[in-house]
Each structure stands twice: as C-alpha cells, then as structure tokens.
Design a protein around this motif. Structure first.
Motif, PDB file in Angstrom:
ATOM      1  N   ASN A 210       0.797  -1.221   0.000  1.00  0.00           N
ATOM      2  CA  ASN A 210       0.000   0.000   0.000  1.00  0.00           C
ATOM      3  C   ASN A 210       0.834   1.278   0.000  1.00  0.00           C
ATOM      4  O   ASN A 210       0.392   2.302  -0.548  1.00  0.00           O
ATOM      5  N   LEU A 211       2.021   1.241   0.614  1.00  0.00           N
ATOM      6  CA  LEU A 211       2.788   2.474   0.772  1.00  0.00           C
ATOM      7  C   LEU A 211       3.154   3.133  -0.559  1.00  0.00           C
ATOM      8  O   LEU A 211       2.975   4.354  -0.701  1.00  0.00           O
ATOM      9  N   PRO A 212       3.661   2.409  -1.556  1.00  0.00           N
ATOM     10  CA  PRO A 212       3.980   3.084  -2.828  1.00  0.00           C
ATOM     11  C   PRO A 212       2.769   3.743  -3.463  1.00  0.00           C
ATOM     12  O   PRO A 212       2.855   4.863  -3.984  1.00  0.00           O
ATOM     13  N   ALA A 214       0.027   4.798  -1.891  1.00  0.00           N
ATOM     14  CA  ALA A 214      -0.377   5.942  -1.071  1.00  0.00           C
ATOM     15  C   ALA A 214       0.570   7.118  -1.237  1.00  0.00           C
ATOM     16  O   ALA A 214       0.155   8.280  -1.194  1.00  0.00           O
ATOM     17  N   ALA A 215       1.865   6.829  -1.429  1.00  0.00           N
ATOM     18  CA  ALA A 215       2.842   7.913  -1.579  1.00  0.00           C
ATOM     19  C   ALA A 215       2.695   8.627  -2.914  1.00  0.00           C
ATOM     20  O   ALA A 215       2.819   9.857  -2.989  1.00  0.00           O
ATOM     21  N   VAL A 216       2.431   7.870  -3.975  1.00  0.00           N
ATOM     22  CA  VAL A 216       2.339   8.461  -5.309  1.00  0.00           C
ATOM     23  C   VAL A 216       0.987   9.120  -5.541  1.00  0.00           C
ATOM     24  O   VAL A 216       0.900  10.195  -6.139  1.00  0.00           O
ATOM     25  N   PRO A 218      -2.033   9.671  -3.042  1.00  0.00           N
ATOM     26  CA  PRO A 218      -2.742   9.498  -1.774  1.00  0.00           C
ATOM     27  C   PRO A 218      -4.252   9.620  -1.899  1.00  0.00           C
ATOM     28  O   PRO A 218      -4.989   8.895  -1.230  1.00  0.00           O
ATOM     29  N   TRP A 221      -5.548   6.414  -3.417  1.00  0.00           N
ATOM     30  CA  TRP A 221      -5.397   5.316  -2.471  1.00  0.00           C
ATOM     31  C   TRP A 221      -6.481   5.382  -1.399  1.00  0.00           C
ATOM     32  O   TRP A 221      -7.110   4.369  -1.067  1.00  0.00           O
TER      33      TRP A 221
END
Length: 392
Positions: A210-212, A214-216, A218, A221
């Motif tokens: 999920n982090l990539p 959410a970072a790109v 948000p 996501w």
C-alpha cells in the motif's frame, strides 16, 4: 498438525488439476455470451456478467478506467494494471485476466492437495468456482490465503503473515482478520515469538503493497476506503432485508457500526462455544467460522466472495452433504440475483422475492455449516475410559 495430509499417489494431483481446468473451462464458456456480444441485458438473462468485463468495456484499449479502479484496494489495482500491460482490447483484457486467474486456481488446488489430498476437489470441482471464478479479482486472494494457511501448518510464521498481508492488500479485511486466531494460537502454544513474527510480517507485507500507492497518489489510495465506508447496505445482506421489511433506513455510518458490532459479537460467541466444547482445539480452524460470520454480518456480500469459503470446506469441513447444500443454495442466489437485475432492466427475469428466499436459504446453510464444525470439536474420549451409565 491435524488435518494435514501428505498424499503419496501423484495420479491424484493430476485428477485435482484436471478438475480445476475443467471447472474453469465451463466457467469461461459461461462468460462467452457477454464477451463476444453487445451489452443489451444478456449479461443478466444469460447469467454471463463479470466485473472484469464491466470495467474493461469502458476503456477503448481494454484498460480499466482510473475512476473505476480506484474503488478497489491497492493490490487489486496492481493486478488490473499487470493484466492490462499485454491487453490490446476488451476481449484481450478479459482473456489475460482469465489466464492469470486460472494459474491462481491451479496453484490453490496444488496447495490443497498437498495438505488434504483428494479433499482438494471441494475447491477444484465446486460449482462456485465455475460461476464466480472469472467474476472479479478474488482467485489470487484465495491462492495467497491458502498458501498462508499451509505455511502456518508447517510452522513457518513469517511467510504465513506475509502471505496473509499480501492477500489482505487485495481485498480488505479478509484475510487480514485470520491473523488474529493464527497469532493467538501460536501464543497459546507458548510460541510468543512466532505469534509476533506472524503478526508483524502481515502488517509489513500490507504496508509494502500500500505504501507506494499511497505515496504516489494518496487521494486515489484513500478513495477505496472512503468509497467502501460510504456504501449503503448491499442487496445480499441481512441489513438490506431488515431495511426492506422493517421500513428502516440505515445510514452508512449506522450500518458500519452495526455490522462491525455484529461481526465481533458473532466471532466472540463462536470462539467461546468452540473453546467450551474442546479447550485444545486448533485455533487456526476458527478461520472458517470467522469467515462465515463476516459474510453474514457485513454490510456488503459480493457474490464472488463465496470463493473464499471453498478451501475451508476442504480443510476443516469436508462434509459432502453440507457442501452440496451450500453449492445448491449459492447457485440459486446467483441465478435469482441476476434474473432480478434483468427484471430491473426491463428484459424479463424474476421478482426480488425469489432472490430473497435464496439468500435466506444460503444463510441458513452457512449457519448449519458452522454448527456442524462446532460439533466436530467434541474432545476425543480418553483411552481406557469407561462410558458413564445412567442410573437405573
């Protein structure tokens, strides 16, 4: 551990894999009328609807449009994009999806065969697999959850958590909530380090997926969680039936809280009853009962979610009578659901009452399955013990 079986005859595996391919071949043929014809209501009258088609049909190049893909968690988004890479058209997108999902189903059958032998046919030959295998993006989740259980039974706690975390990134919250009874089981057996390793690996794997995303992006996501939080009660749920018959109208917030409370209470009750029947029962088997509780208490019950149950019949409740009852009821829900949609679309079909009856029957069968599982937990009699005779 109990329930684990190491088959010695390789011919059995061939039968299981062949059954899987045959089931999915018929499932593909079921979808062909929607794959090659216009969307004129036949997706309901001919029972060939698929979410994969519904999404890819919108994009000219077969790629799911961003606004539709955003409704799904990050893991499902990745799978959509992966399949869209070689796709050149609507038909191509569906075919590549079907190919990948077939691989996931074959892998699931192989893992189950390694665990329980020919009982893997509860998955490989299930009508539910035929009906819903190509409905949505659930077979990869089923494969990951199944291999996670296999890793747990072999006491590989890190991989167990990682597989469950990856699966939960595809569809939330199942199989994330499986981490609770599995970790608790390790702790009960005195392996607190294993319990922490399992839970930690699940969290890290979910974050890694999920982090990539959410970072790109948000906003995109978060939209999947917001979309599901704001959904009203689905047609297939007890909450919709209560609204229909009691004349109430639950807000999304109300039904979210009610569904969560009902799920927690149901799981706690099942866990307590199981522990009273046999204090030393295998806690990982609670996954079956917890899944039924989730399906029956949730505000959403997407029809393809019944795929999640199939490995559990093979693992903890290999009762052909109950399985046949579930499959018949589930098929009835499938037919009446889409024929009701046909009626709403003005192309014939059945009234909602037929769908409602099928839903109630399926729910009753699932409750009966949990009761039957609880009955299997009776402790075995102590060797040499004499039965207690009633007084004359």
């Amino acid at each position: 551990m109990s329930g684990v079986h190491r088959p010695s005859r390789p011919t059995g595996l061939g039968v299981v894999l062949a059954a899987t391919l045959l089931t999915l071949a018929f499932g593909y043929l079921l979808k062909v009328p929607c794959l090659t014809g216009p969307w004129d209501g036949r997706q309901y009258t001919r029972l060939c609807y698929s979410d994969v088609m519904a999404l890819s049909a919108i994009g000219e190049d077969g790629t799911p449009p961003a606004e539709e893909a955003e409704k799904y968690p990050a893991g499902t988004n990745y799978l959509m994009r992966l399949v869209s890479l070689p796709a050149e058209s609507f038909v191509s997108f569906f075919n590549w999806t079907a190919l990948l999902w077939t691989a996931a189903a074959l892998f699931t059958s192989w893992v189950l065969y390694r665990l329980v032998g020919m009982k893997a046919l509860f998955f490989a030959g299930a009508p539910t697999l035929l009906i819903y295998g190509f409905m949505n993006w659930d077979l990869p989740l089923v494969a990951l959850a199944t291999v996670g259980i296999a890793a747990y039974l072999r006491r590989r706690d890190g991989p167990t958590g990682a597989f469950l975390g990856l699966a939960s990134a595809i569809k939330v919250p199942y199989p994330g909530f499986l981490v609770i009874p599995l970790s608790a089981g390790r702790a009960r057996d005195g392996d607190r380090a294993g319990a922490r390793r399992l839970a930690g690996a699940a969290i890290l794997a979910w974050i890694a997926v999920n982090l990539p995303f959410a970072a790109v992006a948000p906003g995109r996501w978060f939209f999947a969680f917001e979309f599901n939080a704001e959904r009203s009660a689905d047609w297939d749920t007890v909450w919709f039936l209560l609204e229909r018959h009691l004349g109430v109208n639950f807000s999304p917030t109300e039904v979210n809280l009610l569904a969560l409370a009902a799920f927690v209470v149901a799981c706690a009750a099942v866990w307590r009853i199981a522990a009273l029947r046999n204090p030393r029962f295998e806690w990982w088997t609670l996954g079956f009962a917890f899944l039924v509780c989730y399906l029956l208490t949730g505000k959403v019950f997407s029809p393809q979610w019944t795929l999640w149950l199939l490995p559990w019949f093979a693992l903890v409740l290999p009762d052909w009578r109950l399985f046949a009852a579930f499959e018949a009821a589930n098929a009835a829900v499938f037919v009446t659901r889409f024929l009701w949609f046909a009626r709403l679309s003005g192309v014939g079909g059945l009234p909602f009452e037929a769908f409602e009856i099928a839903l109630i029957v399926r729910a009753a069968v699932l409750v009966a399955c949990v009761v039957a599982w609880l009955r299997t937990l009776a402790p075995e009699p102590v060797a040499g013990a004499q039965p207690v005779r009633e007084a004359a």
